[in-house]
Design an enzyme around this catalytic site. Sequence first.
Site, short mmCIF file in Angstrom:
data_model
loop_
_atom_site.label_atom_id
_atom_site.label_comp_id
_atom_site.label_asym_id
_atom_site.label_seq_id
_atom_site.Cartn_x
_atom_site.Cartn_y
_atom_site.Cartn_z
N GLU A 1 9.80 -4.27 9.85
CA GLU A 1 10.10 -2.95 9.48
C GLU A 1 10.70 -1.98 10.60
O GLU A 1 10.41 -2.11 11.46
CB GLU A 1 8.82 -2.24 8.78
CG GLU A 1 9.20 -0.64 8.20
CD GLU A 1 8.12 -0.23 7.41
OE1 GLU A 1 7.72 -1.01 6.81
OE2 GLU A 1 8.37 0.98 6.94
N LYS B 1 -1.01 -9.35 2.90
CA LYS B 1 -0.44 -8.87 3.98
C LYS B 1 -1.05 -8.15 4.92
O LYS B 1 -1.93 -7.21 4.26
CB LYS B 1 1.04 -8.30 3.59
CG LYS B 1 1.84 -7.84 4.60
CD LYS B 1 3.24 -7.30 4.21
CE LYS B 1 3.60 -5.94 3.55
NZ LYS B 1 3.03 -4.64 4.52
N ASP C 1 -1.01 -6.05 -0.26
CA ASP C 1 -1.29 -5.48 1.04
C ASP C 1 -3.11 -5.37 1.37
O ASP C 1 -3.44 -4.84 0.37
CB ASP C 1 -0.76 -4.09 1.29
CG ASP C 1 0.44 -4.20 2.16
OD1 ASP C 1 0.54 -4.83 2.93
OD2 ASP C 1 1.50 -3.03 1.95
N ASP D 1 0.80 -1.01 -0.12
CA ASP D 1 -0.25 0.05 0.21
C ASP D 1 0.77 1.14 -0.10
O ASP D 1 0.28 2.29 -0.10
CB ASP D 1 -0.96 0.08 1.09
CG ASP D 1 -0.26 -0.04 2.38
OD1 ASP D 1 0.55 -0.17 2.56
OD2 ASP D 1 -1.11 0.05 3.51
N SER D 2 2.07 1.10 -0.13
CA SER D 2 3.03 2.23 -0.39
C SER D 2 2.72 2.60 -1.90
O SER D 2 3.17 3.99 -2.20
CB SER D 2 4.61 1.50 -0.40
OG SER D 2 4.72 0.43 -1.05
N GLU E 1 -0.67 -5.55 8.45
CA GLU E 1 0.10 -4.87 9.58
C GLU E 1 -0.33 -5.14 11.09
O GLU E 1 -1.74 -5.18 11.21
CB GLU E 1 0.27 -3.50 9.30
CG GLU E 1 0.73 -2.85 8.05
CD GLU E 1 0.85 -1.32 7.97
OE1 GLU E 1 0.48 -0.82 8.72
OE2 GLU E 1 1.45 -1.12 6.64
O1 KIV Z 1 3.60 -1.15 1.42
C1 KIV Z 1 4.70 -1.47 1.47
O2 KIV Z 1 5.26 -1.28 0.29
C2 KIV Z 1 5.10 -2.34 2.44
C3 KIV Z 1 6.75 -2.63 2.54
C4 KIV Z 1 7.56 -1.40 2.95
C5 KIV Z 1 7.10 -3.78 3.23
O3 KIV Z 1 4.47 -2.78 3.56
#
Ligand code: KIV
Length: 276
Positions: free
Chosen positions: A177, A112, A83, A44-45, A114
């Site tokens: 992280e 994924k 994510d 989600d970056s 968090e």
């Molecule tokens: O959103 C993302 O790119 C991430 C990575 C930094 C692990 O969660």
Amino acid sequence: MIARTRAGTIRERKGRPFATVTAYDAAFGRAVENAGIDVILVGDSLGNVVLGYVSTVSVTLEDMERHSAAVVRGTTRAHVAVDLPFMSYEPSNEDAVRSAGRLVRAGASSVKLEGGVEHADRIAAIVAANIPVMAHIGVIPQTASLGTGFKRRTDRQRLLADADAVTAAGAFAVVLEMIDPEIAREITARIPIPTIGIGSGPHCDAQILVLYDLLGLSSNPPPFAKPYADLGALATAAIRRYADDVAAGRDPADGPAPETSALRVAVSEPVRPASR
Ligand code: KIV
């Protein structure tokens, strides 16, 4: 049909270093796969590096569906982890399973999310629905942007508890992280699933970088992200040459001007652009 790398295969890589990286579209997904990387995260970056948001909390499930489907279309072999965005899994286990299911329908190989102890039940619920989960502990950007901040984590007891909780909940791997490198080393030795480090030192089983940071395309990369190329500068130079050709009355259809061959030189050594 070529089989994609499975979560179980990634889990078995414990102790053998491997690289993973993010991607958000078909073209870069293909580039990552052509570089030999078979684990891609549609992070989600996306919100920061592609969509121009100041944090990841603005990213929606629809954004993640669209971009993960694009990465899946651009790749054939890679495991595509995706994510779960902010508030797509926090409210309830049911929300978490439903959101994970939508990402799998869009092509995700796994999801994924968090959080450690506090979200272990969400991980267990998704795993119980037979969807593999990659965990993410340490600095967790969705809530870090809301107040906890992006400071390196050194609270050892809590981090060990988080690592144990996500492992017990059934995660097949865990992103660490911005965790103190010695604590990351301890977690890596302690749990049976691969640790994937970002800003957590060299002792993790694997490493991950945000692709735009790696390529020099991010306007505000974190200090630990070493750029391996300066594609931002290369892109600007190429676009400027095109604009110059047009301004001079040259037909862009005549092909690249001779100097552009210099832009094709692969940058194999890490570079640090002057602006950083
Ligand atoms: O959103 C993302 O790119 C991430 C990575 C930094 C692990 O969660």
